[in-house]
Design an enzyme around this catalytic site. Structure first.
Site, PDB file in Angstrom:
ATOM      1  N   TRP A   1       0.827  -1.226   0.000  1.00 13.80           N
ATOM      2  CA  TRP A   1       0.000   0.000   0.000  1.00 13.80           C
ATOM      3  C   TRP A   1       0.848   1.258   0.000  1.00 13.80           C
ATOM      4  O   TRP A   1       0.467   2.263  -0.595  1.00 13.80           O
ATOM      5  CB  TRP A   1      -0.996  -0.003   1.161  1.00 13.80           C
ATOM      6  CG  TRP A   1      -2.109  -0.981   0.949  1.00 13.80           C
ATOM      7  CD1 TRP A   1      -2.393  -2.073   1.707  1.00 13.80           C
ATOM      8  CD2 TRP A   1      -3.089  -0.972  -0.105  1.00 13.80           C
ATOM      9  NE1 TRP A   1      -3.487  -2.737   1.187  1.00 13.80           N
ATOM     10  CE2 TRP A   1      -3.926  -2.084   0.079  1.00 13.80           C
ATOM     11  CE3 TRP A   1      -3.319  -0.129  -1.194  1.00 13.80           C
ATOM     12  CZ2 TRP A   1      -4.993  -2.387  -0.772  1.00 13.80           C
ATOM     13  CZ3 TRP A   1      -4.378  -0.421  -2.047  1.00 13.80           C
ATOM     14  CH2 TRP A   1      -5.195  -1.538  -1.839  1.00 13.80           C
TER      15      TRP A   1
ATOM     16  N   ASP B   1      -1.204   6.830   6.555  1.00 11.23           N
ATOM     17  CA  ASP B   1      -2.303   5.974   6.089  1.00 11.23           C
ATOM     18  C   ASP B   1      -2.544   4.949   7.193  1.00 11.23           C
ATOM     19  O   ASP B   1      -1.753   4.032   7.377  1.00 11.23           O
ATOM     20  CB  ASP B   1      -1.895   5.290   4.777  1.00 11.23           C
ATOM     21  CG  ASP B   1      -2.937   4.269   4.302  1.00 11.23           C
ATOM     22  OD1 ASP B   1      -3.982   4.101   4.973  1.00 11.23           O
ATOM     23  OD2 ASP B   1      -2.688   3.634   3.251  1.00 11.23           O
TER      24      ASP B   1
ATOM     25  N   LYS C   1     -12.027  -1.424   7.172  1.00 12.28           N
ATOM     26  CA  LYS C   1     -11.304  -2.402   7.983  1.00 12.28           C
ATOM     27  C   LYS C   1     -11.728  -2.307   9.450  1.00 12.28           C
ATOM     28  O   LYS C   1     -12.252  -3.264   9.988  1.00 12.28           O
ATOM     29  CB  LYS C   1      -9.786  -2.218   7.829  1.00 12.28           C
ATOM     30  CG  LYS C   1      -9.239  -2.908   6.589  1.00 12.28           C
ATOM     31  CD  LYS C   1      -8.857  -1.990   5.491  1.00 12.28           C
ATOM     32  CE  LYS C   1      -8.475  -2.711   4.217  1.00 12.28           C
ATOM     33  NZ  LYS C   1      -7.674  -1.854   3.345  1.00 12.28           N
TER      34      LYS C   1
END
Ligand SMILES: *Cc1c(COP(=O)(O)O)cnc(C)c1O
Length: 363
Positions: free
Chosen positions: A102, A174, A198
């Site tokens: 990511w 993030d 999530k």
């Protein structure tokens, strides 16, 4: 009805109490005679929910009024471009710590807007991302506008267990896959963001929290829907917000608060990861953790069995036992148990028992 133990990496499980409340309110929300999906986002009922959700987020994070909570769409992936679009441009630079899939994706977008430097690029340290860099190994670019990192590497199962010191530069994180899983040093950051799916609720909304001083530095001349300043000024209602996702986010935040907030959540998550890694390390090599021990993620527990055939059998037998979505990320293979907030300690105890039984039968 049968609910399973759900280790989905995202969209992930949502606390049952939240789903039950959403079900009960589906046809008549808040006395409106409509579902929350069917009322105007300009009406007073929705407005109250929207603003309360921002306040609840700040309250749980311990953020003061100098923090702005924004609700954006397009997932965390859109933040990969919105952030550099708001702060970079010709001649501008930014630091990105690359610790996984990511963070690489974030760099790919940032490169379109400026020169990207790498305080750490863990991919170069070996074939895969198995570790988090140490503070002493971070090489900072003095010209960087900000320092970006990914607190939890969802694919690789590694997590920062300290807040990096960006030496006075704005710190941007993030936090998609470990937000609100335990207390974090939000105050050391200038901006954090997370796709909700999530730990915070369903997909469709991304939470961005940005401090006044950093927001002031954002560019003004941007497409409307890409401008952090517009999101702040319009309270994330320049256009129609993802109302239903924000409603579920609200219920999840209330659930977190009712259950003791981040400190209590952190205790449960600590106990969960201890059990899971304990089962791996106590298996005499039957299960092998893939991340370096000091970089292990509390949220995504990655491991392998002795053969790929046994990995497959594990996934199949677990499913038969009511434990689902245990297969590792496609590039990783093996097993990944994403034990986000909605996975209970009891779920993990059941899983550990399954792991021990499986080992006994198959070794
Ligand atoms: C899932 C995830 C993303 C991508 O989120 P989208 O909302 O699907 O864009 C980004 N970063 C991290 C750390 C993630 O876990």
């Amino acid at each position: 009805m049968k609910r399973v133990i759900n280790y989905s990496a995202g969209p992930a499980g949502i606390p049952i109490e939240v789903l039950e409340q959403a079900r009960d309110e589906m046809l008549d929300w808040n006395g409106t005679g409509c579902s929350v999906m069917e009322v105007s986002h300009r009406g007073k009922e929705y407005d109250a929910l929207h603003m309360e959700t921002m306040d609840l987020f700040r309250e749980l994070a311990g953020m003061g009024k100098d923090w702005n909570v924004l609700f954006t769409t397009g997932g965390a992936s859109t933040q990969f471009l919105m952030l550099p679009m708001n702060y970079l441009g010709a001649g501008k630079e930014a630091d990105y710590a690359v610790t996984g899939n990511w963070s690489k994706a974030a760099v790919k977008e940032a490169k379109r807007y400026g020169k990207i430097s790498f305080p750490a690029n863990m991919e170069l340290e070996g074939e895969r991302f198995v570790a988090i860099p140490k503070q002493g190994d971070l090489v900072l670019n003095p010209k960087a506008e900000y320092f970006h990192y990914t607190s939890n590497n969802t694919v690789e199962g590694t997590e920062w267990h300290y807040t990096p010191d960006a030496k006075g530069k704005p710190l941007v994180c993030d936090m998609s896959s470990d937000i609100f899983s335990r207390p974090a040093e939000f105050g050391k950051h200038s901006m954090i963001y997370a796709g909700a799916q999530k730990n915070l609720g369903p997909s469709g909304v991304t939470v961005v929290a940005i401090r006044d001083d950093f927001l002031a530095k954002a560019h003004d001349d941007l497409p409307t829907m890409m401008s952090y300043k517009v999101f702040k000024d319009k309270f994330s209602m320049h256009n129609t917000p993802p109302c239903f996702s924000i409603y579920i986010l609200n219920l999840v935040l209330r659930w977190l608060k009712k259950n003791g907030g981040l400190a209590a959540m952190g205790k449960v998550n600590e106990a969960k990861q201890k059990l899971l890694y304990g089962a791996i390390d106590g298996s005499k090599g039957f299960y092998t953790g893939t991340a370096d021990k000091d970089s292990r993620s509390w949220m995504n527990v990655d491991f392998k069995l002795p053969t790929a055939e046994l990995d497959d059998k594990f996934v199949k037998d677990a499913k038969a036992a009511g434990i689902v979505q245990t297969k590792g990320y496609r590039s990783m293979g093996g097993i990944r148990l994403s034990a986000y907030n909605a996975v209970s300690l009891k779920d993990v105890q059941t899983t550990v028992q399954f792991m021990q039984d499986f080992q006994q039968k198959n070794s």
